[in-house]
Scaffold this motif. Structure first.
Motif, mmCIF file in Angstrom:
data_model
loop_
_atom_site.group_PDB
_atom_site.id
_atom_site.type_symbol
_atom_site.label_atom_id
_atom_site.label_comp_id
_atom_site.label_asym_id
_atom_site.label_seq_id
_atom_site.Cartn_x
_atom_site.Cartn_y
_atom_site.Cartn_z
ATOM 1 N N VAL A 9 23.486 7.545 -44.933
ATOM 2 C CA VAL A 9 22.901 7.406 -43.594
ATOM 3 C C VAL A 9 23.605 8.340 -42.613
ATOM 4 O O VAL A 9 22.965 8.922 -41.732
ATOM 5 C CB VAL A 9 22.959 5.946 -43.118
ATOM 6 C CG1 VAL A 9 22.421 5.818 -41.697
ATOM 7 C CG2 VAL A 9 22.152 5.054 -44.061
ATOM 8 N N GLY A 10 24.918 8.505 -42.763
ATOM 9 C CA GLY A 10 25.626 9.457 -41.918
ATOM 10 C C GLY A 10 25.072 10.866 -42.064
ATOM 11 O O GLY A 10 24.866 11.580 -41.070
ATOM 12 N N ASP A 11 24.809 11.263 -43.294
ATOM 13 C CA ASP A 11 24.222 12.587 -43.535
ATOM 14 C C ASP A 11 22.827 12.689 -42.930
ATOM 15 O O ASP A 11 22.439 13.744 -42.401
ATOM 16 C CB ASP A 11 24.147 12.870 -45.039
ATOM 17 C CG ASP A 11 25.516 13.086 -45.668
ATOM 18 O OD1 ASP A 11 26.493 13.312 -44.923
ATOM 19 O OD2 ASP A 11 25.618 13.010 -46.910
ATOM 20 N N LEU A 12 22.065 11.607 -43.009
ATOM 21 C CA LEU A 12 20.721 11.600 -42.436
ATOM 22 C C LEU A 12 20.777 11.757 -40.912
ATOM 23 O O LEU A 12 19.967 12.484 -40.319
ATOM 24 C CB LEU A 12 20.002 10.315 -42.819
ATOM 25 C CG LEU A 12 18.561 10.152 -42.311
ATOM 26 C CD1 LEU A 12 17.644 11.210 -42.912
ATOM 27 C CD2 LEU A 12 18.047 8.746 -42.648
ATOM 28 N N ALA A 16 19.076 14.779 -38.717
ATOM 29 C CA ALA A 16 18.187 14.595 -37.563
ATOM 30 C C ALA A 16 18.733 15.319 -36.335
ATOM 31 O O ALA A 16 17.970 15.917 -35.562
ATOM 32 C CB ALA A 16 18.004 13.111 -37.276
ATOM 33 N N ALA A 17 20.036 15.247 -36.147
ATOM 34 C CA ALA A 17 20.639 15.935 -35.001
ATOM 35 C C ALA A 17 20.484 17.442 -35.122
ATOM 36 O O ALA A 17 20.091 18.125 -34.167
ATOM 37 C CB ALA A 17 22.114 15.564 -34.887
ATOM 38 N N GLU A 51 10.821 9.732 -36.391
ATOM 39 C CA GLU A 51 10.004 9.956 -37.583
ATOM 40 C C GLU A 51 10.865 10.410 -38.756
ATOM 41 O O GLU A 51 10.727 9.904 -39.879
ATOM 42 C CB GLU A 51 8.919 10.999 -37.290
ATOM 43 C CG GLU A 51 7.834 10.520 -36.335
ATOM 44 C CD GLU A 51 6.905 11.639 -35.917
ATOM 45 O OE1 GLU A 51 7.094 12.792 -36.381
ATOM 46 O OE2 GLU A 51 5.977 11.375 -35.114
ATOM 47 N N LEU A 52 11.752 11.356 -38.511
ATOM 48 C CA LEU A 52 12.625 11.857 -39.590
ATOM 49 C C LEU A 52 13.543 10.752 -40.093
ATOM 50 O O LEU A 52 13.686 10.548 -41.314
ATOM 51 C CB LEU A 52 13.435 13.053 -39.080
ATOM 52 C CG LEU A 52 14.276 13.832 -40.109
ATOM 53 C CD1 LEU A 52 14.497 15.264 -39.622
ATOM 54 C CD2 LEU A 52 15.640 13.186 -40.355
ATOM 55 N N LEU A 109 22.872 9.363 -31.609
ATOM 56 C CA LEU A 109 21.882 8.863 -32.556
ATOM 57 C C LEU A 109 22.494 7.642 -33.220
ATOM 58 O O LEU A 109 23.659 7.680 -33.643
ATOM 59 C CB LEU A 109 21.532 9.911 -33.620
ATOM 60 C CG LEU A 109 20.770 11.164 -33.169
ATOM 61 C CD1 LEU A 109 21.694 12.168 -32.474
ATOM 62 C CD2 LEU A 109 20.101 11.843 -34.374
ATOM 63 N N MET A 110 21.715 6.548 -33.318
ATOM 64 C CA MET A 110 22.293 5.297 -33.799
ATOM 65 C C MET A 110 21.361 4.580 -34.770
ATOM 66 O O MET A 110 20.139 4.600 -34.605
ATOM 67 C CB MET A 110 22.600 4.365 -32.627
ATOM 68 C CG MET A 110 23.487 4.978 -31.563
ATOM 69 S SD MET A 110 24.252 3.752 -30.470
ATOM 70 C CE MET A 110 22.821 3.089 -29.634
#
Length: 269
Positions: A9-12, A16-17, A51-52, A109-110
């Motif tokens: 999730v950290g990589d995701l 996104a960022a 969305e991403l 982002l959270m």
């Protein structure tokens, strides 16, 4: 096989960022910012990032459900899923949208994961500061990969530093909080980004933060991370915060001692 959930999730969030949010920072056109409610803006970055993130989170946990800030704006009934039996993701694609839209920092982002209605993991990424906090309930919090213990080196009451979002407080409570702030070291006005406020507790920049509005995507990730680092997140009456509870008022602190001292100073009779 090792559980890679935190890193996945950290990589995701970083994806996104890097792919959506940062390329649009200070590059938004007039048509890229709209008002979804009086005084509340949304940008194309919010929608595209949600969305991403939603697609990626469903890949990480097949069969899971996503409750995102922008999705709820379109369909408030999605909030009913916060006590579902399965895995439910809470997503704030750009926390601090007003800052972002104005070309200012901070923003974040959270994501939080609820399993069986219980918050079980959380993530906050401040992409400009390159700060990522992530952790699991009862297992600890990592800040850029290092374990965090927010209970160490607690200042004296007169040296405590933190923020209070007073704008939406009832007038009587607002007056009491502002007056009580004189008993503390420093009472800050807030940064218009809940994610950064929680990160600043984890980094030791401040020891507490007081909110009135408690939308679940704004607070579920940070409340979990502060608790996992040894802190507390409670309503003004002392009840532990839960993102599905429809209430007002939240005091978050780096430790039990700090919560009690700040509560007495700002909210005591």
């Amino acid at each position: 096989m090792a559980d890679t959930l935190l890193d996945d999730v950290g990589d995701l969030l970083r994806e996104a960022a890097d792919q959506v949010v940062l390329p649009l920072f200070r590059k938004l056109d007039d048509g890229d910012v709209t008002e979804k409610a009086p005084g509340e803006v949304v940008t194309v970055a919010d929608r595209r990032a949600e969305e991403l993130l939603s697609a990626g989170l469903r890949r990480i946990r097949p069969g899971s459900r996503v409750v995102g800030e922008e999705g709820v704006a379109d369909d408030p009934a999605l909030l009913r899923h916060l006590r579902d039996d399965g895995d439910v993701w809470l997503v704030d694609p750009v926390d601090g949208t007003a800052n972002f839209a104005a070309g200012k920092r901070p923003f974040a982002l959270m994501v939080a994961l609820l399993t069986g209605g219980r918050p079980t993991a959380g993530w906050i990424l401040d992409p400009l500061a390159e700060t990522l906090a992530m952790g699991r309930a009862d297992e600890g919090t990592l800040l850029n990969g290092r374990p965090v213990d927010s209970t160490t080196a607690v200042p004296a009451t007169g040296d405590l530093r933190g923020a209070a979002m007073t704008t939406f407080l009832p007038p009587e409570t607002r007056d009491r909080v502002r007056a009580g702030g004189r008993r503390l070291g420093e009472l800050l006005p807030g940064q218009h980004c809940a994610g950064r406020e929680y990160l600043d507790i984890l980094t030791g920049e401040q020891q507490f933060v007081l909110f009135w509005r408690t939308l679940p995507w704004d607070h579920a990730p940070g409340a979990l991370l502060v608790r996992a680092a040894g802190g507390v997140a409670r309503r003004f009456d002392g009840v532990d915060y839960h993102p599905a509870d429809d209430g007002r008022g939240l005091l978050v602190a780096s430790s039990e001692q700090v919560w009690a001292e700040v509560h007495e100073a700002l909210l005591g009779s």
